[in-house]
Design a protein around this motif. Sequence first.
Motif, PDB file in Angstrom:
ATOM      1  N   GLU A  86       0.901  -1.310   0.032  1.00 39.00           N
ATOM      2  CA  GLU A  86       0.025  -0.029   0.049  1.00 39.00           C
ATOM      3  C   GLU A  86       0.821   1.116   0.053  1.00 39.00           C
ATOM      4  OE1 GLU A  86      -2.226  -0.620   3.578  1.00 39.00           O
ATOM      5  OE2 GLU A  86      -3.050  -2.530   2.786  1.00 39.00           O
ATOM      6  N   ARG A 105     -10.866  -1.667   4.977  1.00 39.30           N
ATOM      7  CA  ARG A 105     -11.444  -1.282   3.717  1.00 39.30           C
ATOM      8  C   ARG A 105     -12.257  -2.414   3.147  1.00 39.30           C
ATOM      9  NH1 ARG A 105      -8.185   2.893   1.630  1.00 39.30           N
ATOM     10  NH2 ARG A 105      -8.921   2.677  -0.452  1.00 39.30           N
ATOM     11  N   ARG A 112      -4.325  -0.629   5.601  1.00 39.80           N
ATOM     12  CA  ARG A 112      -5.606  -0.440   5.034  1.00 39.80           C
ATOM     13  C   ARG A 112      -5.964   0.980   4.948  1.00 39.80           C
ATOM     14  NH1 ARG A 112      -6.427  -4.003   1.783  1.00 39.80           N
ATOM     15  NH2 ARG A 112      -8.802  -4.312   2.129  1.00 39.80           N
ATOM     16  N   THR A 115      -7.864  -0.286  11.161  1.00 38.70           N
ATOM     17  CA  THR A 115      -8.577   0.406   9.823  1.00 38.70           C
ATOM     18  C   THR A 115      -9.007  -0.651   8.821  1.00 38.70           C
ATOM     19  OG1 THR A 115      -7.009   2.238  10.391  1.00 38.70           O
ATOM     20  CG2 THR A 115      -7.846   2.073   7.949  1.00 38.70           C
ATOM     21  N   SER A 165      -5.077   2.636  -0.475  1.00 38.43           N
ATOM     22  CA  SER A 165      -5.417   1.563  -1.414  1.00 38.43           C
ATOM     23  C   SER A 165      -4.310   0.804  -1.947  1.00 38.43           C
ATOM     24  CB  SER A 165      -6.239   2.126  -2.658  1.00 38.43           C
ATOM     25  OG  SER A 165      -5.356   3.112  -3.255  1.00 38.43           O
ATOM     26  N   TYR A 200     -19.388  -2.322   4.280  1.00 36.81           N
ATOM     27  CA  TYR A 200     -19.428  -1.985   5.790  1.00 36.81           C
ATOM     28  C   TYR A 200     -20.586  -1.558   6.236  1.00 36.81           C
ATOM     29  CZ  TYR A 200     -18.376   0.067  10.214  1.00 36.81           C
ATOM     30  OH  TYR A 200     -18.479   0.546  11.542  1.00 36.81           O
ATOM     31  N   GLY A 214     -12.340   4.116   3.897  1.00 32.99           N
ATOM     32  CA  GLY A 214     -11.741   3.562   2.523  1.00 32.99           C
ATOM     33  C   GLY A 214     -12.792   2.455   2.126  1.00 32.99           C
ATOM     34  N   ALA A 215     -14.058   2.143   2.882  1.00 35.02           N
ATOM     35  CA  ALA A 215     -14.896   0.893   2.295  1.00 35.02           C
ATOM     36  C   ALA A 215     -15.609   1.301   0.924  1.00 35.02           C
ATOM     37  CB  ALA A 215     -15.796   0.832   3.425  1.00 35.02           C
ATOM     38  N   ASP A 216     -15.781   0.310   0.134  1.00 34.27           N
ATOM     39  CA  ASP A 216     -16.350   0.676  -1.180  1.00 34.27           C
ATOM     40  C   ASP A 216     -17.686   0.879  -0.866  1.00 34.27           C
ATOM     41  OD1 ASP A 216     -14.087  -0.215  -2.368  1.00 34.27           O
ATOM     42  OD2 ASP A 216     -14.880  -2.244  -2.790  1.00 34.27           O
TER      43      ASP A 216
END
Length: 370
Positions: A49, A297, A193, A295, A196, A301, A318-320
């Motif tokens: 990352e 991603r 995390r 943290t 990205s 969530y 950072g979750a989609d």
Amino acid sequence: MEIQKSETPSPAAGRAGMKKELPKHFQDYRHVWVFIELERGQVHPVSVELLGEGRKLADKLGVQLAGVVVGPPEGVGTGPAIADAFAYGADLAYLIESPLLANYRNEPFTKALTDLVISHKPEILLLGATTLGRDLAGSVATTLQTGLTADCTELDVDADGSLAATRPTFGGSLLCTIYTLNCRPQMATVRPRVMSTPQRVAKPIGRVVRHDLTMVEEEIVTKVLGFLSDGQSDDANLAYADIVVAGGLGLGAAENLQHVKNLARTIGGEFGCSRPLVQKGWMPLDRQIGQTGKTIRPKLYVAAGISGAVQHRVGVEGADLIVAINTDRNAPIFDFAHMGVVADAITFLPALTEAFTKRMAPRDRMKLVN
């Protein structure tokens, strides 16, 4: 006796008024480095990352990105780590191999990285905010007498080329950007995390610069007696889960966390919580999500009864897809959630779990019909 009136002191200067010109001995520091952390011969995901983020910084500064690999000789993990560094964006790699570096110990790793910095003069040095990275970064920064910004959530460079490292402060209630103006290298750690993962591009290994470790075993106080794996641990793997369901104070009581666990189990995810629930003793620390916890991603969530303060936001944004469930339509979490449900989580979660159960078990429904 003559009395002279002192001049009125000028107001404290802001960053714009601070001295920006580096001392001459720092002016030849160039390039961005990422420390490639190895876990039993495997590259830690946070290093990948950071290579992606380091690539962006190096491009903005017009300099090279280097991966720094430290480990035992005979290519145990170091060879694949170098290959990964180039595959994820590095222009060159620095390699230090020694039997003294087979296991992490602060003294030899600090000596190795410090000597490498003094010899090759990077402008920016990034490490993961892991147990190893935090320990190493602090000792290296102290030895080099430079600044270190820990647990960053964002990295950038401003108009004059200074690293702008942003991190939460005051218990996560504020975000501040920190600059290291007159020291080099500019150091920062970033938690797993937060950034990205860049795309891996297969390419040949480029230039590798080898450096020797000038140290002997007798100089090292710490001795490794053995290694106990935690691979069988029951600790949560929230950081790398694709689906996470979490609960907050809005659930009202510890027993209502069972609704969170039921939904997580039904949709094949991990369960977690916000910081107040850990403080109340309702869940263990390894289940806490946020700046002072994990943290994440995930692809999905679900936050039930969580208000969404800054401390929590930086750990999940950072979750989609973020789905928030809260009775307070003005809760901060609705400001960054992708979908919001104004409802009582205690009532809504069981209904959602039941709906998913029916949706995800079509064969069972066919048997019932027959």
